[in-house]
Motif scaffolding. Structure first.
Motif, mmCIF file in Angstrom:
data_model
loop_
_atom_site.group_PDB
_atom_site.id
_atom_site.type_symbol
_atom_site.label_atom_id
_atom_site.label_comp_id
_atom_site.label_asym_id
_atom_site.label_seq_id
_atom_site.Cartn_x
_atom_site.Cartn_y
_atom_site.Cartn_z
ATOM 1 N N ASP A 443 0.854 -1.183 0.000
ATOM 2 C CA ASP A 443 0.000 0.000 0.000
ATOM 3 C C ASP A 443 0.891 1.235 0.000
ATOM 4 O O ASP A 443 1.683 1.419 0.913
ATOM 5 N N LEU A 525 -3.135 3.735 -2.113
ATOM 6 C CA LEU A 525 -3.688 2.695 -2.978
ATOM 7 C C LEU A 525 -2.811 1.458 -2.941
ATOM 8 O O LEU A 525 -1.662 1.495 -2.500
ATOM 9 N N PHE A 558 -1.491 -1.222 -10.382
ATOM 10 C CA PHE A 558 -2.593 -0.902 -9.469
ATOM 11 C C PHE A 558 -3.520 -2.106 -9.401
ATOM 12 O O PHE A 558 -3.901 -2.650 -10.432
ATOM 13 N N TRP A 562 -8.447 1.182 -3.854
ATOM 14 C CA TRP A 562 -8.049 2.369 -3.085
ATOM 15 C C TRP A 562 -8.158 2.005 -1.628
ATOM 16 O O TRP A 562 -9.192 1.491 -1.199
#
Ligand code: ATP
Length: 590
Positions: A443, A525, A558, A562
């Motif tokens: 993260d 994120l 990614f 989030w």
């Protein structure tokens, strides 16, 4: 106490990028604050009125603040908006507007001076005003302050009231400042942090310290209704290493992939807190009911994971389904029916008047089994206690098959207390993606962005990502992130970051790269990467492993998630990146 003392300190803090200087300014402020209002000064410095878990927020709409500034300064709303446009920040715009007023008026009446009590009192009324006519009341309360405020005071009053004070004072910096202001030694810092972990209310801690000294701090205990900072898990790359680290035997629990919930069950009331310690009770009326029913004692604090289940198959569903509920106030009932959640309880921190955090894990688990009855909607975390690696591997595979992320190994020795706020080897997590790509998802905090080219023109081409260094209280860059985003997500990025844009890197960000845009380090994120390498450009753990080199994540992607449940300080730390790098080398050698 005069508000000008506070405002002048904020200005000094804002004008330095050095953490130690920031702390010094704060220390001076705390020393000159009367103990009875030190809590208010602490909250104000964080841009709040209460600790987050109370759930009362300032956050007047910009439009309302503009109206108030206009009325006080005599400028039209359009003119105030123009000032906002020129300065990029409503606080500075208010300051300019009030300066303007001064030049215009021949007489200034400065007999009345703003006090902290007055500012806090009006803020509180603004935050609590609801119902018919509340907008007008809020504007009038702000006007009342701005009428007495100096231009500098107006800068900070307006920023605070619209929820954008952002002095960049992390909780840990405030703890440092408190220890220096009222004690100065290491023992004090440790005690203060312990108190903060079991009672994370900086205002309360400051007041205890200012009024009663170290004994006051020592007397701070875990309290029903006040969330405790969550205990976290370390990681290791294989089940074999985990078993060895645990001394040959441990408990292995399913690692449920949902949302962490801390449930405080009282005689008449149940409260739920998120991992960030926000009050989420209203989002989960079903859990409130289920846990109140499943618990057969008087009072208790439980730690667990809420996971959505498929009403048709009973299967555990991905976490994203739970996140739909977050932030919702309406329509909860319908969502509750469509996506019910099960609370898997894995720990007890307080039971019928007794602090359980100091009791070893096996006893806590036994207490859970005694006091929590399985109701379907509330279940105990599935687990085994074993020292047999084959059995453990089988258990891990079953966990994955059952829709979990992996397992959490838990120490079963005498030392296995609940360590609030700590990430240590008493708990070690092992997840399925350990065997694929990088050892784990990480993260990271978005600290900047690069302008898009080609198809990405008009949006960002890549985000500049950083890990958190808790020792230096700093965000250190570790990669540029450009893949894993859908077209919609990419297009939405600039709007998402509009509010937290700045011209220069944030003082708590350390970057050697020049980004095209800089941001407040607030958004977290989740990414997955291929490996970690030594890097001459990135600053993460610079000089730790090799002089002049930092660490970088290669091929970051990614994951689509989030991590709004994490504060920037909860992001993966630079120490963890170092550990992951070392684990990776060990694995390659094998
Ligand atoms: P991740 O990013 O891996 O999801 P995290 O960074 O949120 O985890 P970690 O300390 O790394 O937090 O992993 C522990 C988390 O796993 C806990 O915060 C909790 O939400 C979740 N969890 C699920 N099942 C368990 C369990 N049986 N015991 C402890 N934690 C569990």
């Amino acid at each position: 106490m005069l508000y000008s003392v506070v405002a002048e300190t904020y200005e000094k803090i804002e004008n330095t990028s050095k953490r130690l200087e920031m702390t010094d300014h704060l220390v001076a402020l705390l020393k000159s604050t009367p103990p009875d209002i030190i809590d208010k000064v602490i909250y104000l410095t964080q841009g709040k009125l209460y600790p987050d878990y109370v759930g009362i927020e300032l956050g007047l709409a910009d439009k309302m603040a503009i109206r108030a500034i206009s009325r006080v300064s005599g400028l039209s709303e359009k003119e105030v908006e123009a000032l906002l446009h020129r300065h990029g920040d409503l606080g500075t715009a208010a300051e300019a507007a009030l300066n303007n007023k001064r030049q215009m008026s021949l007489f200034t009446f400065e007999s009345e001076k703003l006090t902290v009590e007055k500012v806090y009192g009006n803020f509180e009324k603004i935050a609590r005003a609801t119902g018919a006519g509340s907008q007008d009341r809020k504007i009038n309360l702000l006007i009342e302050l701005l009428n007495i405020a100096t231009p500098l005071e107006a800068r900070y009053i307006v920023r605070t009231v619209v929820g954008k004070l952002r002095l960049g004072m992390a909780d840990m910096t405030i703890l440092d400042a408190l220890s220096i202001a009222f004690g100065g030694d290491k023992e004090m810092r440790k005690e203060v942090e312990r108190a903060y972990n079991v009672h994370p209310d900086l205002g309360y801690i400051a007041k205890k310290l200012a009024e009663e000294g170290i004994n006051g701090i020592k007397s701070i205990k875990l309290t029903l209704g006040v969330p405790i900072r969550a205990m976290l898990a370390e990681r290791l790359p294989s089940l074999e290493e985990i078993l060895e680290k645990m001394g040959g035997e441990a408990a292995f629990e399913y690692k449920y992939d949902g949302m962490r919930i801390q449930a405080h069950v009282g005689k008449n009331k149940t409260l739920l807190y998120s991992r960030r310690l926000e009050n989420v009770t209203s989002q989960f009326p079903d859990i409130v009911e289920a846990i109140s029913h499943a618990f057969e004692g008087e009072e208790g604090i439980f730690d667990g994971e809420a996971v959505p289940v498929d009403i048709n198959t009973g299967e555990l569903l991905p976490f994203q389904m739970v996140s739909h509920r977050r932030g919702r106030k309406y329509g909860i009932e319908r969502i509750m029916e469509e996506i019910p959640v099960v609370l898997f309880v894995f720990d007890v921190l307080y039971l019928n008047g007794k602090d359980m955090t100091q009791v070893p894990y096996p006893e806590r688990r036994t207490a859970l089994e005694k006091w929590i009855k399985d109701t379907g909607n509330v279940r105990l975390a599935h687990r085994i206690v074993s020292g047999d690696i084959d059995e453990i591997k089988k258990f891990f595979n079953r966990a994955i098959e059952d829709g979990c992320e992996g397992v959490v190994a838990k120490n079963i020795g005498e030392e296995s207390i609940y360590r609030a706020g700590a990430r240590e080897f008493l708990w070690i997590k092992y997840k399925k993606d350990y065997r694929a790509e990088l050892a784990d998802t990480i993260d990271l905090v978005v600290v900047g962005a690069f302008a898009g080219k080609g198809r990405r023109k008009g949006t960002y081409g890549a985000l500049l990502m950083a890990a958190y260094n808790p020792d230096a209280d700093r965000f250190e860059t570790v990669c540029k992130l450009g893949s894993g985003f859908t077209d919609e997500q990419l297009a939405a990025l600039p709007r998402m970051f509009e509010d937290i844009k700045r011209d220069t890197p944030h003082p708590r960000v350390w970057s050697e790269l020049k980004a095209d845009y800089w941001f407040e380090p607030v958004k977290v994120l989740e990414i997955i990467g291929a490996e970690i390498t030594l890097s001459p450009t990135h600053t993460c753990a610079r000089d730790v492993l090799e002089k002049g080199a930092g660490l970088a994540v290669r091929f970051p992607r990614f994951t689509g998630r989030w991590r709004d449940d994490k504060k920037p300080e909860d992001a993966t730390t630079t120490h963890e990146i170092v550990e992951m790098y070392q684990a990776q080398i060990k694995n390659v050698k094998k």
